[in-house]
Scaffold this active site. Structure first.
Site, short mmCIF file in Angstrom:
data_model
loop_
_atom_site.label_atom_id
_atom_site.label_comp_id
_atom_site.label_asym_id
_atom_site.label_seq_id
_atom_site.Cartn_x
_atom_site.Cartn_y
_atom_site.Cartn_z
N ASP A 14 -1.85 6.19 -2.75
CA ASP A 14 -2.49 6.59 -1.49
C ASP A 14 -3.98 6.85 -1.69
OD1 ASP A 14 0.00 6.78 0.08
OD2 ASP A 14 0.46 8.42 -1.29
N ASP A 69 -8.51 7.91 -6.51
CA ASP A 69 -9.53 8.34 -5.55
C ASP A 69 -9.70 9.85 -5.49
OD1 ASP A 69 -8.18 9.21 -2.45
OD2 ASP A 69 -6.94 8.70 -4.16
N ASP A 114 -3.38 4.94 -8.90
CA ASP A 114 -2.85 5.82 -7.87
C ASP A 114 -2.48 4.94 -6.68
OD1 ASP A 114 -2.45 8.25 -6.27
OD2 ASP A 114 -4.37 7.74 -5.36
#
Length: 215
Positions: A11, A168, A9
């Site tokens: 961001d 995250d 991922d």
């Protein structure tokens, strides 16, 4: 089975882009004389694409499809000009990527950020580090839909089981599960250990260097 590749991922996983995203959206809100939000609030708006973020940021009383679309277009324009002003890699990320590249692993980025913006940020912050960078092209294939993750696997001629998926958020872990890739959650981003594990994380790491031990 030995892992041969990793999909990350963007961001909250590779870069802390919270302030640039928040600043851009707050500028749009101010232009419309709407209330703005704190960085802490935006932390929970990020993850499902900028269109969804705009919808969450707008006042409920002005959250029509027409207004969302108008603000979204303005947000894209503002953010495109300032997407890498404050955005920086998290501590240890560059060193981790260098270690992974030294192991001849395939590396990709898969983000729910618009495809052009994803490619721009990856090219500016991580030149020559990734084999592929893929962002959001259509709402239909947005994570946790595994379509783009599986397309990356096909491009590499790898089985999903040979790939780690690192992120995250709950959306990232769900994407990994849906794609039958190995889900690795990270705690330096925007979400909690509990959320990651409940969403399917098989391993949760605190520092980037821990990822090399999984490989």
């Amino acid at each position: 089975m030995p892992y041969k590749a990793i999909i990350f991922d963007l961001d909250g996983t590779l870069v802390n882009s919270l302030e640039d995203i928040s600043d851009a959206m707050n500028k749009v809100l101010l232009d419309y004389n709407y209330p703005t939000h704190s960085y802490e609030t935006y932390q929970y708006f990020i993850g499902s694409g900028l269109h969804n973020l705009v919808s969450k940021a707008l006042p409920a009383t002005t959250n029509s499809e027409e207004q969302i679309e108008s603000c979204f277009q303005k947000m894209i324009s503002v953010y495109s000009e300032r997407c890498s002003i404050k955005t920086k890699p998290y501590s240890g990320i560059i060193e981790m990527l260098q270690q992974l590249k030294a192991k001849n692993l395939k590396l990709a980025v898969l983000s729910n950020k618009a495809d052009a913006l994803t490619k721009k940020i990856v090219a500016e912050i991580f030149p020559h580090q990734f084999d592929m960078a893929v962002g959001l092209k259509t709402e239909a294939t947005k994570k946790p839909n595994p379509f783009e993750a599986l397309e990356i696997a096909k491009n590499w001629d790898l089985k999903p089981e040979e790939i780690l998926f690192v992120g995250d958020s709950d959306i990232d872990m769900q994407t990994a599960v849906n794609a039958k890739m190995f889900p690795v959650g990270v705690l330096w981003g925007y979400r909690t250990d509990e959320e990651l594990k409940l969403s399917g994380a098989q391993v949760v790491i605190i520092k980037p260097q821990e990822l090399t031990s999984i490989i």
